[in-house]
Design an enzyme around this catalytic site. Sequence first.
Site, PDB file in Angstrom:
ATOM      1  N   HIS A  20      13.022   2.059  -9.869  1.00 30.40           N
ATOM      2  CA  HIS A  20      13.779   3.173 -10.625  1.00 30.40           C
ATOM      3  C   HIS A  20      15.534   3.119 -10.097  1.00 30.40           C
ATOM      4  O   HIS A  20      15.940   2.198  -9.368  1.00 30.40           O
ATOM      5  CB  HIS A  20      13.123   4.480 -10.344  1.00 30.40           C
ATOM      6  CG  HIS A  20      13.276   4.716  -8.538  1.00 30.40           C
ATOM      7  ND1 HIS A  20      14.214   5.273  -7.881  1.00 30.40           N
ATOM      8  CD2 HIS A  20      12.023   4.947  -7.932  1.00 30.40           C
ATOM      9  CE1 HIS A  20      13.971   5.393  -6.755  1.00 30.40           C
ATOM     10  NE2 HIS A  20      12.590   5.385  -6.464  1.00 30.40           N
ATOM     11  N   HIS A  23      16.554   2.861  -6.466  1.00 27.07           N
ATOM     12  CA  HIS A  23      16.718   1.536  -5.841  1.00 27.07           C
ATOM     13  C   HIS A  23      17.780   1.006  -6.551  1.00 27.07           C
ATOM     14  O   HIS A  23      18.667   0.157  -5.417  1.00 27.07           O
ATOM     15  CB  HIS A  23      15.696   0.741  -6.405  1.00 27.07           C
ATOM     16  CG  HIS A  23      14.074   1.271  -5.999  1.00 27.07           C
ATOM     17  ND1 HIS A  23      12.982   1.830  -6.879  1.00 27.07           N
ATOM     18  CD2 HIS A  23      13.528   1.641  -4.684  1.00 27.07           C
ATOM     19  CE1 HIS A  23      12.243   2.051  -6.113  1.00 27.07           C
ATOM     20  NE2 HIS A  23      12.192   1.997  -4.760  1.00 27.07           N
ATOM     21  N   CYS A 128       0.734  12.023   5.765  1.00 30.19           N
ATOM     22  CA  CYS A 128       0.895  12.016   4.230  1.00 30.19           C
ATOM     23  C   CYS A 128       0.782  10.576   3.824  1.00 30.19           C
ATOM     24  O   CYS A 128       1.619   9.699   4.456  1.00 30.19           O
ATOM     25  CB  CYS A 128       2.278  12.441   3.758  1.00 30.19           C
ATOM     26  SG  CYS A 128       2.784  12.213   2.279  1.00 30.19           S
ATOM     27  N   CYS A 131       3.896   9.033   2.311  1.00 30.70           N
ATOM     28  CA  CYS A 131       4.973   8.761   3.144  1.00 30.70           C
ATOM     29  C   CYS A 131       4.824   7.941   4.350  1.00 30.70           C
ATOM     30  O   CYS A 131       5.382   7.276   5.152  1.00 30.70           O
ATOM     31  CB  CYS A 131       5.597  10.246   4.147  1.00 30.70           C
ATOM     32  SG  CYS A 131       6.137  11.457   3.024  1.00 30.70           S
ATOM     33  N   CYS A 145       3.028  18.158   2.438  1.00 33.75           N
ATOM     34  CA  CYS A 145       3.854  17.039   2.917  1.00 33.75           C
ATOM     35  C   CYS A 145       5.290  17.759   2.547  1.00 33.75           C
ATOM     36  O   CYS A 145       5.363  18.208   1.230  1.00 33.75           O
ATOM     37  CB  CYS A 145       3.829  15.820   2.239  1.00 33.75           C
ATOM     38  SG  CYS A 145       5.372  14.808   2.434  1.00 33.75           S
ATOM     39  N   HIS A 148       6.507  15.127  -0.345  1.00 25.73           N
ATOM     40  CA  HIS A 148       5.890  15.101  -1.624  1.00 25.73           C
ATOM     41  C   HIS A 148       5.404  16.623  -2.023  1.00 25.73           C
ATOM     42  O   HIS A 148       4.812  16.520  -3.208  1.00 25.73           O
ATOM     43  CB  HIS A 148       4.940  14.203  -1.452  1.00 25.73           C
ATOM     44  CG  HIS A 148       5.430  12.779  -1.234  1.00 25.73           C
ATOM     45  ND1 HIS A 148       5.506  12.060   0.053  1.00 25.73           N
ATOM     46  CD2 HIS A 148       5.854  11.693  -2.269  1.00 25.73           C
ATOM     47  CE1 HIS A 148       6.278  10.935  -0.215  1.00 25.73           C
ATOM     48  NE2 HIS A 148       6.388  10.656  -1.547  1.00 25.73           N
ATOM     49  N   LYS A 293      15.081  17.153  -9.892  1.00 27.11           N
ATOM     50  CA  LYS A 293      14.286  15.665  -9.204  1.00 27.11           C
ATOM     51  C   LYS A 293      13.754  14.867 -10.235  1.00 27.11           C
ATOM     52  O   LYS A 293      13.116  15.140 -11.229  1.00 27.11           O
ATOM     53  CB  LYS A 293      13.572  16.225  -8.136  1.00 27.11           C
ATOM     54  CG  LYS A 293      13.916  15.529  -6.743  1.00 27.11           C
ATOM     55  CD  LYS A 293      12.972  15.910  -5.820  1.00 27.11           C
ATOM     56  CE  LYS A 293      12.855  15.122  -4.324  1.00 27.11           C
ATOM     57  NZ  LYS A 293      11.856  15.438  -3.423  1.00 27.11           N
ATOM     58  N   LYS A 296       7.886  10.303 -10.738  1.00 25.81           N
ATOM     59  CA  LYS A 296       7.215   9.772 -11.645  1.00 25.81           C
ATOM     60  C   LYS A 296       6.312  10.568 -12.497  1.00 25.81           C
ATOM     61  O   LYS A 296       5.825  10.505 -13.589  1.00 25.81           O
ATOM     62  CB  LYS A 296       6.045   8.727 -10.904  1.00 25.81           C
ATOM     63  CG  LYS A 296       6.454   7.399 -11.486  1.00 25.81           C
ATOM     64  CD  LYS A 296       5.479   6.197 -10.771  1.00 25.81           C
ATOM     65  CE  LYS A 296       4.750   6.724  -9.548  1.00 25.81           C
ATOM     66  NZ  LYS A 296       3.978   5.627  -9.131  1.00 25.81           N
TER      67      LYS A 296
HETATM   68 ZN   LIG Z   1       4.973  12.708   1.913  1.00 29.06          ZN
END
Ligand SMILES: [Zn+2]
Length: 494
Positions: A20, A23, A128, A131, A145, A148, A293, A296
Site C-alpha cells: 500500500h 510501503h 495480538c 502485531c 490490541c 489494531h 486512517k 484494509k
Molecule cells: Zn495488533
Amino acid sequence: MRCLKFFITTAIDYPSSKPHLGHAYEKICADTIARWHRLLGHKVYFSTGLDEHGKKIERIAKKNDKPPQQFVEEMSVHFRSLCRVLSISFDDFVRTTEVRHEKAVLEIFQRIDEKGDVYNSLYEGSYCVECETYYSREELVENNCPVHEKPVELVKEDSYFFRMGKYQKQLIDFLEKNPSHLLPKERRNEILERLKVPLNDLSISRTTFGWGIRLPNNKKHIFYVWVDALTNYLTTVGFPKKRFEQWWPADMHLIGRDIVWHHTVIWWSLLMSAGLPLPKVFSHGFINLASGKMSKSKGNVVDPIALSEKYGSDVVRYFLLREIPFGEDGVFDEQKIIERNNFELANELGNLHYRVLSLIEKNCAGTIPSAATDNVLTKKLELEAFRSNMEKYQLHFALATVMAFVKECNKYVNEKEPWKLSGAAQEKVLYSLADSLRIIAILLSPFLPKTGEKISSSLGVKTASFKDVKFDLLPARTKVSKGEILFKKIEDRL
Ligand SMILES: [Zn+2]
C-alpha cells in the site's frame, strides 16, 4: 580522501497483502536519502525486503490454500514491482526465508546464548496475532490490541526468553548519551518514558505455529518473528561473514513510528548482548486520508502502483516528499497530487525546461552558447539551505529550496525577455538559464530520478555529483535536444 560509507535500510514489509501507499512512502524516502549520499560521493548500501515468517502469514496462506512458501513467493513479486515502478535503487532485497538469513539468526542466537542471556520458562500473555506481539495488561485498550483495536488472544506456551531486562540501564544510558541514534527527538522521549518502568525479559520462541526458523537446541520452538525479522539488517551485509563489518552498524534504519520500540529496545539489547555496535534509527510518520486512517477493512487503501501508472512515478514521489514534513504524519489527497503536478511541476519546472530549450534551439542553432552565468541568477540559489536541510533530513524543505530556484529562473526569463535580445546579451541570458537547469537537475535527482536524468540528457550532460553544483560548468557548444514535455497538465478534476 577517505570515502564515507552510508548504510541505510527500510523496514522489511510483511507480505500478508499487496503493498500500500505506506510501503511506497518509506521506500521513496529511503531511496531519496540513499541517492543523496551517492550524490555526495559516499559509498552507499541500501537494503529493503520482506519479513515472510509468522503466524499471520501461515494463516493467510492456509486461507488461500497455498503452502506459506508459495504464498510469500507470489507476494514478493508485487513488492519487487513496487520498487521497480517507483525507481527504488536498492542494493539488496532481503527475504527472511532465505538460507543466508537463517544463518544470521542462528549466529545471533548462539551469541546471546553463550552470553548466558537465554533461559527456558513458561510464557502466558495477551497476544495480538496481527502485531505478532504480546501486550501487557497496561498496554491493552479495553482488552484490545492498542494498534489494531481488536481483541487479543490469551496465549500460554513453553518459551525461551532473552534477558532483555538486564539491559535496561544500558539502554537508557545509551539513548541519553547518543541522542542522534533515535530521531525525531519526540520518539526518543517516548522510549525513555517507557523505559521508566521495569523492562521485562523477552519471549523469543513460539511453539503454537510452525512457519519460521527453528531454534537449534529445541526444534519444537521457532523464533519469535521480531527476533527473526530484525536480524535481516545483519543478513543483508553478509553477517556473520567478516565482510559485514565494512557496513555495520547501519547509519539509518528508516521505519514507521509504530515499530520504534522493536528497533531500539528489542534490537539494541539483542545487539548489546551479541557484542555488536548499535545502528541509528529514524522514524517517519504515517500517511492518513482526510477521512482518517487507511485500512484494509475500510477498503480505502491506496494502491501505489496504480497511482504511479496514472500520474507517473516522479509525480507521486514529488507529492509525497514535498507534501509531508519528513518525520511527521501527512495526509494523502489525490486532488493535491493534481495541484502540485499542475502548478509546480508542469507550470514551473516543465515550463522552464521547455522555454529554455526552445529558445536555445531557435536562437543558438540548438547548441549551448558561450557565456558566464548571470550573477542575478546565481545569487538566487540557496545552496547552503538546501544542503543543511538534506543533512537534517528535512527533505520537504530541501525540495522546496530547489523549486524556489526554479521559480526564480522563470521570473528571470520573464524579466529579461530573451526573445527580444540578440548577440552577447541574449547568449548570456540563455547560457545562465541552461546552466541553472543543469544544477536543478542535479539537486532534483535524489527526489525525482527520472526527471533529473531527462533534464541532464536534454542538455547533453550526465547527472553528475554534488561537486558539480557550481555555476559555469556547462560546456559551450554542447548540442541540446528538447525531448518530450517533462510534465503534462492534468485537466480533469477528481
Ligand atoms: Zn495488533
